[in-house]
Scaffold this active site. Structure first.
Site, mmCIF file in Angstrom:
data_model
loop_
_atom_site.group_PDB
_atom_site.id
_atom_site.type_symbol
_atom_site.label_atom_id
_atom_site.label_comp_id
_atom_site.label_asym_id
_atom_site.label_seq_id
_atom_site.Cartn_x
_atom_site.Cartn_y
_atom_site.Cartn_z
ATOM 1 N N SER A 175 0.823 -1.215 0.000
ATOM 2 C CA SER A 175 0.000 0.000 0.000
ATOM 3 C C SER A 175 0.855 1.263 0.000
ATOM 4 O O SER A 175 2.006 1.268 0.449
ATOM 5 C CB SER A 175 -0.902 0.023 1.232
ATOM 6 O OG SER A 175 -1.659 -1.156 1.334
HETATM 7 N N1 SAH Z 1 -0.760 -4.953 4.018
HETATM 8 C C1 SAH Z 1 0.019 -5.270 2.836
HETATM 9 C C2 SAH Z 1 -0.693 -4.895 1.555
HETATM 10 C C3 SAH Z 1 -1.560 -6.005 1.199
HETATM 11 S S1 SAH Z 1 -2.367 -6.031 -0.353
HETATM 12 C C4 SAH Z 1 1.385 -4.670 2.870
HETATM 13 O O1 SAH Z 1 1.703 -3.930 3.807
HETATM 14 O O2 SAH Z 1 2.183 -4.978 1.981
HETATM 15 C C5 SAH Z 1 -3.712 -7.087 0.134
HETATM 16 C C6 SAH Z 1 -3.378 -8.511 0.443
HETATM 17 O O3 SAH Z 1 -4.582 -9.151 0.867
HETATM 18 C C7 SAH Z 1 -2.849 -9.321 -0.732
HETATM 19 O O4 SAH Z 1 -1.589 -9.835 -0.425
HETATM 20 C C8 SAH Z 1 -3.888 -10.422 -0.901
HETATM 21 O O5 SAH Z 1 -3.338 -11.669 -1.279
HETATM 22 C C9 SAH Z 1 -4.499 -10.499 0.486
HETATM 23 N N2 SAH Z 1 -5.837 -11.127 0.550
HETATM 24 C C10 SAH Z 1 -6.844 -11.089 -0.364
HETATM 25 N N3 SAH Z 1 -7.910 -11.783 0.066
HETATM 26 C C11 SAH Z 1 -7.566 -12.298 1.299
HETATM 27 C C12 SAH Z 1 -8.240 -13.112 2.263
HETATM 28 N N4 SAH Z 1 -9.473 -13.584 2.054
HETATM 29 N N5 SAH Z 1 -7.582 -13.442 3.397
HETATM 30 C C13 SAH Z 1 -6.310 -12.995 3.632
HETATM 31 N N6 SAH Z 1 -5.631 -12.213 2.747
HETATM 32 C C14 SAH Z 1 -6.241 -11.873 1.603
#
Ligand code: SAH
Length: 209
Positions: free
Chosen positions: A60
């Protein structure tokens, strides 16, 4: 080089846009964001936007990380759940502010890489699990705060259940393709306070099986 870029990021992207919490600013001023992006993108780690981290996912934008973290009004003794570990960057920011962080990631290789990076960088108070965030982390519940970094259509019920009374959750809500809003929730006796705080764009929260 990275230290100067990080100090500029805090000043030009966070302070200038209204992030005020000194602990949050210090936390983002400390976490080496370049360690959470692909090698080829390290020079861009402190730019004002999200970056790809593989598997179609992104780390993000720093401002969004700071905004969500500040909105939770975290205290040093808190235990926090993050859904969507991704690179592990947001988890590292949280790790500097609270006692314990539990982070769930659906994409297994991302979960394993983030876990390894967090360990290598010395974030001993973060636990990462590969799994479906819709279920939360019942064994570690209840949580003082929950931060969701992927967008569900609606606030997942299991997460509300795993929040302490008086606890806060921040979650981007919106159907796929539709505009999303960051929703700030506060669990009160018998009701859930709900406030839309910022329009955003996150990857969808995928339904596991
Ligand atoms: N917080 C992260 C950014 C994450 S982007 C950082 O600091 O880098 C969002 C993430 O959510 C992705 O990696 C995606 O794979 C995950 N995601 C999507 N659906 C999900 C679910 N049902 N449970 C857990 N993670 C999920």
């Amino acid at each position: 080089m990275f230290e100067a870029a990080r100090a500029r990021m805090v000043r030009d992207q966070l302070v200038s846009r209204g992030i005020r919490d000194a602990r949050v600013l210090a936390a983002l001023g400390k976490v080496p964001r370049q360690e959470f992006v692909p090698k080829a993108l390290q020079a861009e780690a402190y730019q004002d936007g999200p970056l790809p981290i593989g598997h179609g996912q992104t780390i993000s934008q720093p401002y969004v990380v700071a905004f969500m973290t500040e909105a939770l009004v975290l205290r040093p003794r808190d235990r926090v759940l993050e859904v969507g570990t991704g690179s592990g960057y947001q988890a590292a920011v949280l790790a500097g502010l609270v006692a314990e962080v539990f982070s769930i990631e659906l994409v297994e290789p991302l979960a394993h890489r983030a876990e390894a990076d967090l360990r290598r960088l010395g974030y001993g108070n973060v636990k990462v699990r590969a799994g479906d965030g819709y279920r939360g982390w019942p064994e570690a519940a209840p949580f003082d705060a929950i931060l969701v970094t992927c967008a569900p259509d609606e606030v997942p019920e299991a997460l509300v259940e795993q929040l302490k009374l008086g606890g806060r959750m921040i979650v981007p809500v919106g159907s796929q393709g539709a505009p999303q809003e960051l929703i700030l929730l506060r669990k009160q006796p018998g009701r859930l306070e709900r406030q839309a705080v910022l329009p955003v764009r996150f990857v969808p929260m995928v339904k596991g099986d």
